[in-house]
Enzyme design. Sequence first.
Site, PDB file in Angstrom:
ATOM      1  CG  ASP A   1      -2.741   4.950  -4.507  1.00  0.00           C
ATOM      2  OD1 ASP A   1      -2.119   4.849  -3.432  1.00  0.00           O
ATOM      3  OD2 ASP A   1      -2.622   5.909  -5.293  1.00  0.00           O
TER       4      ASP A   1
ATOM      5  CG  HIS B   1      -2.284   0.577   0.934  1.00  0.00           C
ATOM      6  ND1 HIS B   1      -2.495   1.594   0.028  1.00  0.00           N
ATOM      7  CD2 HIS B   1      -3.505   0.264   1.424  1.00  0.00           C
ATOM      8  CE1 HIS B   1      -3.783   1.887  -0.029  1.00  0.00           C
ATOM      9  NE2 HIS B   1      -4.418   1.103   0.814  1.00  0.00           N
TER      10      HIS B   1
END
Length: 428
Positions: free
Chosen positions: A404, A400
Amino acid sequence: MGRYTFRLPDIGEGIAEAEIVAWHVAVGDRVEEDGRLADMMTDKATVEMESPVSGVVVEVAGETGDTIAIGAPLVVIEIEGEVEEDDAHIGAADAEPVAAVAVEPVATRDPEVESVAPTPATPTPSVPASPKVAPSPSSRVMASPAVRKRAADLGIALSEVRPAKDGRVRHGDLDAFLSYNAGGGFQPVAAKGADEQVRVIGLRRRIAENMAASKRHIPHFAYVEEYDVTALEETRAQLNEGRGDRPRLTMLPFLIAAICKLLPRYPMLNAHYDDEAGVVTRYGSVHLGMAAQTPSGLMVPVIRDAQGRNLWQLAAEIRRLGDAAREGKATSAELSGSTITVTSLGPMGGVATTPVINRPEVCIIGPNRIVERPMFVKGADGVERIEKRKTMNISMSCDHRVVDGWDAASFAQDLKKLIEAPALILVG
């Protein structure tokens, strides 16, 4: 007679040390020139050490699982004749002497290979008495220690056994209880097994270390999407019918081809993240890691430039690398340098998975099991009908910090379009 000290040679690639994963000789064994001495692991590749001389092994450097520094003594061999001074003994400037290993020695883990000496026996400390506890229902029943042990092994609570006389449970009462309750769930499920301790060494230890580092450093997130693979499976069957001498096509070549087709649009997925330097490297070529289960543990052989191969070439490379990994013949170059990884458990793939990212990569993709289920399908006339379709979930785990959620979801939806219309995979 003289003694030849075989030192761990420079294996290359900047390796400073290697782990002993298997011994092929023991103290007292005779070894011939070019005979096998030990298997040493560097990163994920195993290198076989061979003896340059013939003689009798008199000293070894440690046990499996021990780490040896490059240039440190590995084996000392007694040979006929004399040897040069540098090889005749272990100088103090190089390392401490290695001691002969008897039965289960305690070996140092120091990469400089310190002296290995047996651990002296120590008296067993006395065990303090256990604190008093309230008696259990079984302990209040009168029975001999032998009967109590047998009942415990059988998983029977003595309080449930009715003694035949004088309130004391005997072996005959246990036999009657077992006979009466045969098939009623009171029989033991399986025989009691012995506890076993297994050292985590070699590849299994490297896997554990890499997986722990990945989960510790990478904030994973997972995304799972369902794919209708009915058309793809029909296409695959048709191509396999006329494959000739070419390898049989599985689902993986199609999936890999589709991934390679999409990655130029999603370069953030085909990348490495150096978290110490704070740099993301996006790769123009797809060096696709293919997680493979082997007798030694999980390995990730790499399909180089996967984007430049067709379905048949991918299938051939998948087979070649898989065989090499399972047979322990994969080279270090074939087990490193991947930019994105696919992991598949085949028919055991489950409904969904959350695979662990192969650090420093930022994405791993896991196809799951194909199942048949009824689905609403809109026909050419615009009317929806229920049909039996083949479906498969594909799971993604992403870093992450680099990827995204929108990027992962968009990639999965575009992959869905290719998988469900396989002709799009085959066109340029």
